[in-house]
Design a protein around this motif. Structure first.
Motif, PDB file in Angstrom:
ATOM      1  N   LEU A 170       2.113 -14.420 -14.844  1.00  0.00           N
ATOM      2  CA  LEU A 170       1.364 -13.257 -14.353  1.00  0.00           C
ATOM      3  C   LEU A 170       0.009 -13.153 -15.052  1.00  0.00           C
ATOM      4  N   THR A 171      -0.028 -13.552 -16.328  1.00  0.00           N
ATOM      5  CA  THR A 171      -1.295 -13.568 -17.065  1.00  0.00           C
ATOM      6  C   THR A 171      -2.306 -14.406 -16.297  1.00  0.00           C
ATOM      7  N   TRP A 172      -1.848 -15.555 -15.891  1.00  0.00           N
ATOM      8  CA  TRP A 172      -2.713 -16.484 -15.172  1.00  0.00           C
ATOM      9  C   TRP A 172      -3.221 -15.855 -13.878  1.00  0.00           C
ATOM     10  N   GLU A 173      -2.282 -15.235 -13.137  1.00  0.00           N
ATOM     11  CA  GLU A 173      -2.671 -14.660 -11.834  1.00  0.00           C
ATOM     12  C   GLU A 173      -3.671 -13.509 -12.004  1.00  0.00           C
ATOM     13  N   VAL A 174      -3.405 -12.641 -12.984  1.00  0.00           N
ATOM     14  CA  VAL A 174      -4.282 -11.478 -13.176  1.00  0.00           C
ATOM     15  C   VAL A 174      -5.655 -11.934 -13.689  1.00  0.00           C
ATOM     16  N   MET A 175      -5.676 -12.880 -14.607  1.00  0.00           N
ATOM     17  CA  MET A 175      -6.975 -13.383 -15.094  1.00  0.00           C
ATOM     18  C   MET A 175      -7.735 -14.049 -13.955  1.00  0.00           C
ATOM     19  N   ALA A 234       0.816  -1.231   0.000  1.00  0.00           N
ATOM     20  CA  ALA A 234       0.000   0.000   0.000  1.00  0.00           C
ATOM     21  C   ALA A 234       0.841   1.269   0.000  1.00  0.00           C
ATOM     22  N   LYS A 235       1.994   1.240   0.699  1.00  0.00           N
ATOM     23  CA  LYS A 235       2.789   2.474   0.828  1.00  0.00           C
ATOM     24  C   LYS A 235       3.882   2.588  -0.223  1.00  0.00           C
ATOM     25  N   SER A 236       4.029   1.580  -1.076  1.00  0.00           N
ATOM     26  CA  SER A 236       5.077   1.646  -2.117  1.00  0.00           C
ATOM     27  C   SER A 236       4.682   2.631  -3.196  1.00  0.00           C
ATOM     28  N   ARG A 237       5.685   3.232  -3.841  1.00  0.00           N
ATOM     29  CA  ARG A 237       5.389   4.038  -5.029  1.00  0.00           C
ATOM     30  C   ARG A 237       5.015   3.105  -6.163  1.00  0.00           C
ATOM     31  N   ALA A 238       4.081   3.542  -6.985  1.00  0.00           N
ATOM     32  CA  ALA A 238       3.575   2.671  -8.063  1.00  0.00           C
ATOM     33  C   ALA A 238       4.684   2.258  -9.030  1.00  0.00           C
ATOM     34  N   ASP A 239       5.659   3.157  -9.248  1.00  0.00           N
ATOM     35  CA  ASP A 239       6.689   2.797 -10.232  1.00  0.00           C
ATOM     36  C   ASP A 239       7.708   1.784  -9.698  1.00  0.00           C
ATOM     37  N   ARG A 240       7.571   1.367  -8.433  1.00  0.00           N
ATOM     38  CA  ARG A 240       8.460   0.320  -7.900  1.00  0.00           C
ATOM     39  C   ARG A 240       7.878  -1.074  -8.131  1.00  0.00           C
ATOM     40  N   LEU A 241       6.694  -1.155  -8.686  1.00  0.00           N
ATOM     41  CA  LEU A 241       6.017  -2.454  -8.795  1.00  0.00           C
ATOM     42  C   LEU A 241       6.333  -3.157 -10.112  1.00  0.00           C
ATOM     43  N   SER A 242       6.195  -4.479 -10.116  1.00  0.00           N
ATOM     44  CA  SER A 242       6.321  -5.253 -11.364  1.00  0.00           C
ATOM     45  C   SER A 242       5.036  -5.062 -12.182  1.00  0.00           C
ATOM     46  N   GLY A 243       5.079  -5.502 -13.433  1.00  0.00           N
ATOM     47  CA  GLY A 243       3.899  -5.360 -14.302  1.00  0.00           C
ATOM     48  C   GLY A 243       2.668  -6.040 -13.728  1.00  0.00           C
ATOM     49  N   GLY A 244       2.849  -7.250 -13.214  1.00  0.00           N
ATOM     50  CA  GLY A 244       1.701  -7.994 -12.660  1.00  0.00           C
ATOM     51  C   GLY A 244       1.129  -7.294 -11.442  1.00  0.00           C
ATOM     52  N   GLU A 245       2.060  -6.741 -10.603  1.00  0.00           N
ATOM     53  CA  GLU A 245       1.591  -6.026  -9.404  1.00  0.00           C
ATOM     54  C   GLU A 245       0.838  -4.756  -9.805  1.00  0.00           C
ATOM     55  N   LYS A 246       1.368  -4.062 -10.830  1.00  0.00           N
ATOM     56  CA  LYS A 246       0.684  -2.839 -11.285  1.00  0.00           C
ATOM     57  C   LYS A 246      -0.728  -3.172 -11.766  1.00  0.00           C
ATOM     58  N   ASP A 254      -9.439  -4.004 -21.276  1.00  0.00           N
ATOM     59  CA  ASP A 254      -8.985  -4.045 -22.668  1.00  0.00           C
ATOM     60  C   ASP A 254      -7.560  -4.586 -22.716  1.00  0.00           C
ATOM     61  N   GLU A 255      -7.417  -5.834 -23.113  1.00  0.00           N
ATOM     62  CA  GLU A 255      -6.109  -6.506 -23.183  1.00  0.00           C
ATOM     63  C   GLU A 255      -5.345  -6.374 -21.862  1.00  0.00           C
ATOM     64  N   PRO A 256      -5.949  -6.767 -20.743  1.00  0.00           N
ATOM     65  CA  PRO A 256      -5.299  -6.516 -19.449  1.00  0.00           C
ATOM     66  C   PRO A 256      -4.037  -7.342 -19.225  1.00  0.00           C
ATOM     67  N   VAL A 257      -3.831  -8.390 -20.018  1.00  0.00           N
ATOM     68  CA  VAL A 257      -2.662  -9.247 -19.769  1.00  0.00           C
ATOM     69  C   VAL A 257      -1.680  -9.235 -20.946  1.00  0.00           C
ATOM     70  N   ALA A 258      -1.901  -8.337 -21.906  1.00  0.00           N
ATOM     71  CA  ALA A 258      -1.064  -8.344 -23.110  1.00  0.00           C
ATOM     72  C   ALA A 258       0.396  -8.005 -22.813  1.00  0.00           C
ATOM     73  N   SER A 259       0.653  -7.294 -21.699  1.00  0.00           N
ATOM     74  CA  SER A 259       2.052  -6.932 -21.389  1.00  0.00           C
ATOM     75  C   SER A 259       2.671  -7.882 -20.365  1.00  0.00           C
ATOM     76  N   LEU A 260       1.984  -8.951 -20.029  1.00  0.00           N
ATOM     77  CA  LEU A 260       2.442  -9.801 -18.920  1.00  0.00           C
ATOM     78  C   LEU A 260       2.940 -11.163 -19.395  1.00  0.00           C
ATOM     79  N   ASP A 261       3.857 -11.758 -18.619  1.00  0.00           N
ATOM     80  CA  ASP A 261       4.331 -13.100 -18.983  1.00  0.00           C
ATOM     81  C   ASP A 261       3.240 -14.123 -18.612  1.00  0.00           C
ATOM     82  N   PRO A 262       3.414 -15.388 -19.068  1.00  0.00           N
ATOM     83  CA  PRO A 262       2.328 -16.359 -18.874  1.00  0.00           C
ATOM     84  C   PRO A 262       1.899 -16.565 -17.431  1.00  0.00           C
TER      85      PRO A 262
END
Ligand SMILES: Nc1ncnc2c1ncn2[C@@H]1O[C@H](COP(=O)(O)OP(=O)(O)OP(=O)(O)O)[C@@H](O)[C@H]1O
Ligand SMILES: [Mg+2]
Length: 267
Positions: free
Chosen positions: A192-197, A151-163, A182-190
């Protein structure tokens, strides 16, 4: 797997009839689009690049005006609303982008609180004032996607999946009637894709929020969707449960003059 919580008797929350979109240059990007979404349904939209998937989500969200047809969200006809009323309805529609759209220099919590801005008057939003209720809602949303510890981290310190999880939490903080992604997992590896979906699907089911996800990867769509909508050249060619989607449908949806591309979708 079919959503056990959404069935014939679930309430219809989104109803689209004969939606049409013609861009100012005269290009008809969508025509005769009709479908409904029920409480908690998790629907993936597939189709080739340029089929009209993003245009459809932008029309539903009111980001671009429809050229024809009707759109009812939670019982309200969107097309007849004033701009002010549209804004009020839009605050209850969560939109998740491929590129996360977080404010890098703000903390994770501040980013999620942005989801509450639609609930504030102009002045308190401008001053960045949030109530205890807003903060509790934001913290609950972060917990929901297992990101409370950041919660207290700056957003730019996060990985793509965390963002992307934070972007989902921001949408959730809006207390949405509907989530559009709209293509929420297009920038993520397989992985992280799984986790976000998985997060998106779980939220749709447990919070009963109908969710529409544009996605290029067919196997991921098949794995997570309750239902698939296949679009080609601005028209719906298939709308039904995953088990009914055949190789003939896929050939139609992905029909191309490029034989190499076509063979990717042979089953
Ligand atoms: N502002 C615009 N003016 C004119 N035509 C547009 C505009 N935006 C999109 N289009 C066209 O509308 C069609 C549908 O575009 P859209 O972005 O909805 O496709 P998509 O299915 O999301 O594609 P992708 O998978 O590449 O994201 C395309 O032919 C596109 O070139
Ligand atoms: Mg698109």
């Amino acid at each position: 797997m079919q959503n056990p919580n959404s069935n014939e008797t679930s309430p219809v929350l989104v109803e689209i009839k004969d939606l049409r979109k013609v861009y100012p240059n005269g290009y008809e990007a969508l025509s005769n689009i009709s479908f409904t979404l029920k409480s908690g349904e998790f629907v993936c939209i597939i189709g080739r690049s340029g089929a009209g998937k993003s245009t459809l989500l932008r029309c539903i969200n009111g980001l671009i005006p429809l050229s024809g047809g009707s759109l009812r969200v939670n019982g309200t006809e969107f097309t007849t609303l004033s701009d002010q009323e549209k804004l009020l309805l839009r605050r209850r529609i969560g939109f998740i982008f491929q590129e996360f759209n977080l404010v890098d220099r703000l903390t994770v919590l501040r980013n999620v609180l942005i989801g509450r801005i639609g609930y504030k008057n102009d002045l308190s939003a401008m001053l960045g004032y949030f109530s205890q209720e807003d903060r509790e809602k934001a913290l609950w949303s972060l917990k929901r996607v297992n990101m409370l510890h950041r919660a207290k981290s700056r957003a730019d310190r996060l990985s793509g999946g965390e963002k992307q999880r934070v972007a989902i939490a921001r949408a959730l903080a809006q207390e949405p009637f509907l989530i559009l992604a709209d293509e929420p997992v297009a920038s993520l590896d397989p992985e992280l894709t799984w986790e976000v979906m998985n997060d998106l699907q779980t939220i749709a089911r447990e919070e009963n929020v109908p969710t529409l996800v544009n996605i290029h990867d067919l196997e991921t769509a098949r794995h997570f969707a309750d239902r698939i909508i296949g679009i080609a050249k601005g028209r719906i060619l298939f709308d039904g449960p995953v088990r009914d989607l055949t190789s003939d449908h896929l050939r139609e949806i992905y029909r191309s003059n490029d034989l190499q591309k076509k063979s990717r979708y042979e089953i």
